[in-house]
Design an enzyme around this catalytic site. Sequence first.
Site, PDB file in Angstrom:
ATOM      1  N   GLU A 469       0.862  -1.194   0.000  1.00  0.00           N
ATOM      2  CA  GLU A 469       0.000   0.000   0.000  1.00  0.00           C
ATOM      3  C   GLU A 469       0.892   1.236   0.000  1.00  0.00           C
ATOM      4  O   GLU A 469       0.880   2.048   0.921  1.00  0.00           O
ATOM      5  CB  GLU A 469      -0.971   0.007   1.175  1.00  0.00           C
ATOM      6  CG  GLU A 469      -0.369  -0.189   2.550  1.00  0.00           C
ATOM      7  CD  GLU A 469      -1.407  -0.017   3.654  1.00  0.00           C
ATOM      8  OE1 GLU A 469      -2.399   0.718   3.462  1.00  0.00           O
ATOM      9  OE2 GLU A 469      -1.222  -0.623   4.715  1.00  0.00           O
ATOM     10  N   GLU A 478       4.176   8.822  -3.739  1.00  0.00           N
ATOM     11  CA  GLU A 478       4.923   8.310  -2.596  1.00  0.00           C
ATOM     12  C   GLU A 478       5.954   7.266  -3.036  1.00  0.00           C
ATOM     13  O   GLU A 478       6.423   6.457  -2.241  1.00  0.00           O
ATOM     14  CB  GLU A 478       3.967   7.751  -1.546  1.00  0.00           C
ATOM     15  CG  GLU A 478       3.123   8.847  -0.886  1.00  0.00           C
ATOM     16  CD  GLU A 478       2.270   8.351   0.261  1.00  0.00           C
ATOM     17  OE1 GLU A 478       2.472   7.195   0.707  1.00  0.00           O
ATOM     18  OE2 GLU A 478       1.411   9.113   0.725  1.00  0.00           O
TER      19      GLU A 478
END
Length: 778
Positions: A469, A478
Amino acid sequence: MDSTPVALRFTLPELTQLLQSKEEKPDTSALFQIIEETRSSRYDSVCIPLTNDKWRQRWHEMCIVEDETKPRDPSAEQKAELWRSGVVAFKREEVIPTTLDEATSIIGLASDWIYLDSPDEWVRHDSELALLQELAYANYLSISNVILPPPRNREHVASYARAVNAALGSLGYTSKIQLSIRMPVYYPSVAPKISSETVSLVPPSEKDIGTSWEIWDSIRSICDSNPRLSISLDLTPPLPPSATLLQRWFGEPLRHVFLPAASFIPNAKGYPVLTKATQSFIRDVVKLRPTIILSQVSAKVHTAGGSSSYLQYVRHLEKTSPAIVAQETEGTVENFSKGWHDWLQAPLQPLQDNLGSLTYDIFERCPAKYDQYEKAVCLALLDRPPNKPINIYVVGAGRGPLVDCSFRALERSGRKASIFAVEKNPSAFVTLQERNQTSWSSQVRLIYGDMRKMPLPPDNEKADIIVSELLGSFGDNELSPECLDGVMRILKPNGTSIPVSYTAFLAPLSSSKLFHEVRSRDQALKDAETPYVVSLQAVNILSGSGNESRSSTQCGPKIQECWDFIHPRKDAILDLQGFPITNSHNNRSVKLKFHIPTAGTLHGFAGYFEAVLYGDIGLSIHPDRMHNISPNMTSWFPLFFPLKDALYLPENSELHVSIWRLSDKQRVWYEWHAENFLPVSVTAPEPRSPPRTASPPPAPRHGATLRPTTPGATISPLLDALSPLVPPGSPSPPPGGRGGRRSLPQIGTGPTKSTTTLVKIGQTNLHNPGGRSSWYGL
């Protein structure tokens, strides 16, 4: 949740009559009694004029010349000059509020006779001085909100805006006062005076509806988007049916909404209700919490319900607003994000920074996300051959929520597997060790370290399924691509990555609130080149569907796809250890074309993502698809790419947006740039085909210049080339003629062809070149 504030406005005649009816008490003024009675009727505040007719009359006598043919009284001129010099102040009988107690619950109205955009220069000058005097008095009483009269003359809107800007500058940095401009929702072609409380029955045209916003945009620009300046939207005129044209106000600093009793219509029983268009607008706008200002509720405009029915009806609309209902419902995205609306947050960098336990805790409170992951892992398990060993690697395990999902998926699918958890955060690794003992019965193989550099396991321990995730608000922000590049070395040739892919999306938006937030920061230049995670609320998406465009190019949908990433990657060039030699395969660039159906001001871009976890299971924060793909998911807010300077976009223009994802050995960053074009229709004569018996004129030699063949001729090469050839057998031209050519037809008289071309009318700077202001560390 706090209710939408509602104020009761008293017109000057109403207030004068009420003040005269009150008996003065030693410790309570008549005005204070009115304010207390209004608040006891469940209104939050009172909206009243700051001055009365005595001030208007004195100003008029000093400053207005009724008959310019008659000589002016020298004493009147002297009084005016003394007033202009600041020597003459208000008289007690000219002002309405006088004490701090009275001012606490007041929204002040500047005198509506103040004419800042008058065609007369002296009226503009003296109106500005009158406004400055009223604002100074309001500032003295600490009245926090003053509403200015609306602009009346578009020809002199620049003068109006300059005066407002001067008024803002006069308040000083210590003042808390906010100025709001009363703006009708549209400027009808034929309508009563703007200050009237009657409703125009003239339906608005497209031009009328757009004019009001254009005037506000001019004022806002001249005032340099001052954060003390806001809008008081006047709903006295009937609302147009088009919701799209009203959406633009949602991105503006909307502080008040005027809703007089005359805007209501009677229902079958005589009770006051609003038209469907106005109902819909109020239900949508209450999520922004403007103050609703009711007026003339005691004028018996309607036969049933009484004066309290208007307030009750507004409260009913608020309670039935879909946005408010969603914010009050546990487990919804709106409920989760209501305390975070339009608040700029720096995106997380979990690869560079080790997250705290509280941060993990916030993101683990999203059951919707983990339900989707559990379904995806279950489907991936069921698609693998039964009775064969399966290895599941959870990379970037954090505190272990995806490990929990994997165990539930194993139970749900009836399969067996070995679970490995990889984590680089030393503190989170402590939590994993504890959970392995207390929750997972030591069934999880824990691996400490960076997933990109973890040792290569033996073949029988390589991964069949990798679960992560690592997604950000823009999908890749990210650094999920870079992280998963390194870990794919441990995936078996037929292995599966969850997620399988993710896609970034972009849309242009207008938001005065976010623009002010960025500009007010200490390092405004740097902050204007930094993407932020934001729960978008007071925004307006400016783009429309591409098929509305009249341009020569094809525009895309309202929210457009930028790029995607697929795992495992097939295009990366690897070294002998299985690592990518460079990160160039993760660089991206795209140019998007948006149709702008109505005029607006571009303040930045909203970034979203959508991910395919496995099969038909996914995650999405795309506004139009999120509720179907992953409803009530709260783990991600959109990414906001700001602009250093606002860019005006006219109606039916075309916005071209370029955005890049770039990297070097240590960093990944985004750069972005926008250009605005206006489609222009061009009509030109079509070239005429020569007769079949005629030979084409010889082509000029390379570098030759087309010139008229007859001395004295001045025909341009372009027009000369468009002239039809003379058929054989035609009579020779007279001496001095055009050497075998007929006279050229006048432009526009022959066959024509209409085409559309794009004319560039504006652009932004390149934001964040070379990652100078913001980047993500590898």
